[in-house]
Design an enzyme around this catalytic site. Structure first.
Site, PDB file in Angstrom:
ATOM      1  N   LYS A  10       0.812  -1.220   0.000  1.00 20.70           N
ATOM      2  CA  LYS A  10       0.000   0.000   0.000  1.00 20.70           C
ATOM      3  C   LYS A  10       0.857   1.287   0.000  1.00 20.70           C
ATOM      4  O   LYS A  10       2.073   1.231   0.245  1.00 20.70           O
ATOM      5  CB  LYS A  10      -0.930  -0.034   1.218  1.00 20.70           C
ATOM      6  CG  LYS A  10      -1.941  -1.194   1.164  1.00 20.70           C
ATOM      7  CD  LYS A  10      -2.969  -1.088   2.286  1.00 20.70           C
ATOM      8  CE  LYS A  10      -3.945  -2.257   2.235  1.00 20.70           C
ATOM      9  NZ  LYS A  10      -5.031  -2.094   3.238  1.00 20.70           N
ATOM     10  N   TYR A  50     -12.515  -2.199  -3.604  1.00 23.23           N
ATOM     11  CA  TYR A  50     -13.007  -2.263  -2.217  1.00 23.23           C
ATOM     12  C   TYR A  50     -14.532  -2.143  -2.146  1.00 23.23           C
ATOM     13  O   TYR A  50     -15.080  -1.784  -1.096  1.00 23.23           O
ATOM     14  CB  TYR A  50     -12.341  -1.173  -1.377  1.00 23.23           C
ATOM     15  CG  TYR A  50     -10.936  -1.530  -0.916  1.00 23.23           C
ATOM     16  CD1 TYR A  50     -10.714  -2.649  -0.109  1.00 23.23           C
ATOM     17  CD2 TYR A  50      -9.844  -0.747  -1.258  1.00 23.23           C
ATOM     18  CE1 TYR A  50      -9.442  -2.981   0.337  1.00 23.23           C
ATOM     19  CE2 TYR A  50      -8.560  -1.070  -0.812  1.00 23.23           C
ATOM     20  CZ  TYR A  50      -8.375  -2.178  -0.018  1.00 23.23           C
ATOM     21  OH  TYR A  50      -7.115  -2.504   0.436  1.00 23.23           O
ATOM     22  N   ASN A 113      -2.117   0.258   6.654  1.00 20.80           N
ATOM     23  CA  ASN A 113      -1.611  -0.981   7.245  1.00 20.80           C
ATOM     24  C   ASN A 113      -0.700  -1.768   6.304  1.00 20.80           C
ATOM     25  O   ASN A 113      -0.568  -2.987   6.421  1.00 20.80           O
ATOM     26  CB  ASN A 113      -2.769  -1.828   7.797  1.00 20.80           C
ATOM     27  CG  ASN A 113      -3.728  -2.293   6.712  1.00 20.80           C
ATOM     28  OD1 ASN A 113      -3.601  -1.906   5.557  1.00 20.80           O
ATOM     29  ND2 ASN A 113      -4.684  -3.121   7.087  1.00 20.80           N
ATOM     30  N   HIS A 116      -2.298  -5.495   1.704  1.00 17.15           N
ATOM     31  CA  HIS A 116      -3.596  -6.173   1.581  1.00 17.15           C
ATOM     32  C   HIS A 116      -3.335  -7.597   1.126  1.00 17.15           C
ATOM     33  O   HIS A 116      -2.429  -7.830   0.322  1.00 17.15           O
ATOM     34  CB  HIS A 116      -4.476  -5.481   0.525  1.00 17.15           C
ATOM     35  CG  HIS A 116      -5.653  -6.322   0.111  1.00 17.15           C
ATOM     36  ND1 HIS A 116      -6.826  -6.362   0.832  1.00 17.15           N
ATOM     37  CD2 HIS A 116      -5.813  -7.211  -0.908  1.00 17.15           C
ATOM     38  CE1 HIS A 116      -7.659  -7.220   0.260  1.00 17.15           C
ATOM     39  NE2 HIS A 116      -7.068  -7.745  -0.804  1.00 17.15           N
ATOM     40  N   GLU A 127      -9.861 -10.934  -7.279  1.00 19.77           N
ATOM     41  CA  GLU A 127      -8.902  -9.831  -7.150  1.00 19.77           C
ATOM     42  C   GLU A 127      -7.749  -9.967  -8.153  1.00 19.77           C
ATOM     43  O   GLU A 127      -7.313  -8.965  -8.744  1.00 19.77           O
ATOM     44  CB  GLU A 127      -8.379  -9.783  -5.711  1.00 19.77           C
ATOM     45  CG  GLU A 127      -9.475  -9.379  -4.713  1.00 19.77           C
ATOM     46  CD  GLU A 127      -9.044  -9.447  -3.259  1.00 19.77           C
ATOM     47  OE1 GLU A 127      -9.873  -9.140  -2.385  1.00 19.77           O
ATOM     48  OE2 GLU A 127      -7.880  -9.799  -2.976  1.00 19.77           O
TER      49      GLU A 127
HETATM   50  P1  CMP Z   1      -7.512  -4.457   3.807  1.00 21.54           P
HETATM   51  O1  CMP Z   1      -7.089  -5.805   4.258  1.00 21.54           O
HETATM   52  O2  CMP Z   1      -6.933  -3.949   2.539  1.00 21.54           O
HETATM   53  O3  CMP Z   1      -9.114  -4.432   3.685  1.00 21.54           O
HETATM   54  C1  CMP Z   1      -9.892  -3.269   3.932  1.00 21.54           C
HETATM   55  C2  CMP Z   1      -9.074  -2.102   4.374  1.00 21.54           C
HETATM   56  O4  CMP Z   1      -9.806  -1.055   4.971  1.00 21.54           O
HETATM   57  C3  CMP Z   1      -8.126  -2.541   5.476  1.00 21.54           C
HETATM   58  O5  CMP Z   1      -7.140  -3.404   4.970  1.00 21.54           O
HETATM   59  C4  CMP Z   1      -7.640  -1.182   5.976  1.00 21.54           C
HETATM   60  O6  CMP Z   1      -6.649  -0.629   5.141  1.00 21.54           O
HETATM   61  C5  CMP Z   1      -8.904  -0.314   5.820  1.00 21.54           C
HETATM   62  N1  CMP Z   1      -9.560   0.015   7.074  1.00 21.54           N
HETATM   63  C6  CMP Z   1      -9.635   1.246   7.600  1.00 21.54           C
HETATM   64  N2  CMP Z   1     -10.308   1.250   8.743  1.00 21.54           N
HETATM   65  C7  CMP Z   1     -10.664  -0.018   8.987  1.00 21.54           C
HETATM   66  C8  CMP Z   1     -11.400  -0.645  10.037  1.00 21.54           C
HETATM   67  N3  CMP Z   1     -11.868   0.024  11.075  1.00 21.54           N
HETATM   68  N4  CMP Z   1     -11.578  -1.987   9.962  1.00 21.54           N
HETATM   69  C9  CMP Z   1     -11.108  -2.684   8.890  1.00 21.54           C
HETATM   70  N5  CMP Z   1     -10.426  -2.131   7.857  1.00 21.54           N
HETATM   71  C10 CMP Z   1     -10.196  -0.807   7.911  1.00 21.54           C
END
Ligand code: CMP
Length: 139
Positions: A10, A50, A113, A116, A127
């Site tokens: 990311k 998403y 984070n 993904h 995906e």
């Molecule tokens: P990802 O695994 O890419 O899937 C959804 C993304 O939403 C997650 O990682 C985070 O980058 C983002 N995100 C932001 N806030 C939240 C939250 N409260 N819970 C889960 N995903 C979140």
């Protein structure tokens, strides 16, 4: 079984030049990078990717974050690749991630984070097909 999973490095991680360190984690875990491309996602791409989260309160912020800089989209292959990748990524929220995981070591926040990874074989197939043509996956 030999599986393929979809991964994204990311914008928070590309910005800090962590692509190589994160790829090393994948390779050390026995995952092979069989396709990889650095792109700047459009808003439409991020919204579609998403789409399952579009009713969530964090959706707009997530789309803005994912289009805030380059990402690396990739396909990882290995035995049980989907679960293996989820293990080494760690929990979505780095505050809950186990020691030694990518998110514990590198993530900035639950949103930023760093990585993904697909959560199921069905989503992995969807995906992967969203970003790669079959001929681009070179095992
Ligand atoms: P990802 O695994 O890419 O899937 C959804 C993304 O939403 C997650 O990682 C985070 O980058 C983002 N995100 C932001 N806030 C939240 C939250 N409260 N819970 C889960 N995903 C979140």
């Amino acid at each position: 079984a030999l599986e393929r999973t979809f991964s994204i490095i990311k914008p928070d991680a590309t910005r800090r030049n962590l692509t190589g360190k994160i790829n090393a984690r994948f390779e050390e875990a026995g995952l092979r990078i069989v396709a990889q491309r650095r792109i700047w996602m459009t808003q439409a791409q991020a919204e579609t990717f998403y789409g399952v989260h579009k009713e969530r309160p964090f959706f707009n912020s997530l789309v803005a974050f994912m289009t805030s800089g380059p990402v690396v989209v990739q396909v990882l292959e290995g035995e049980g690749a989907i679960a293996r990748n989820r293990e080494i990524m760690g929990a979505t929220n780095p505050a809950n991630a186990a020691a030694g995981t990518i998110r514990k070591d590198f993530a900035e926040s639950v949103e930023a984070n760093s990585v993904h990874g697909s959560d199921s074989p069905e989503n992995a197939a969807i995906e992967i097909a969203y970003f790669f043509a079959g001929h681009e996956l070179v095992g």
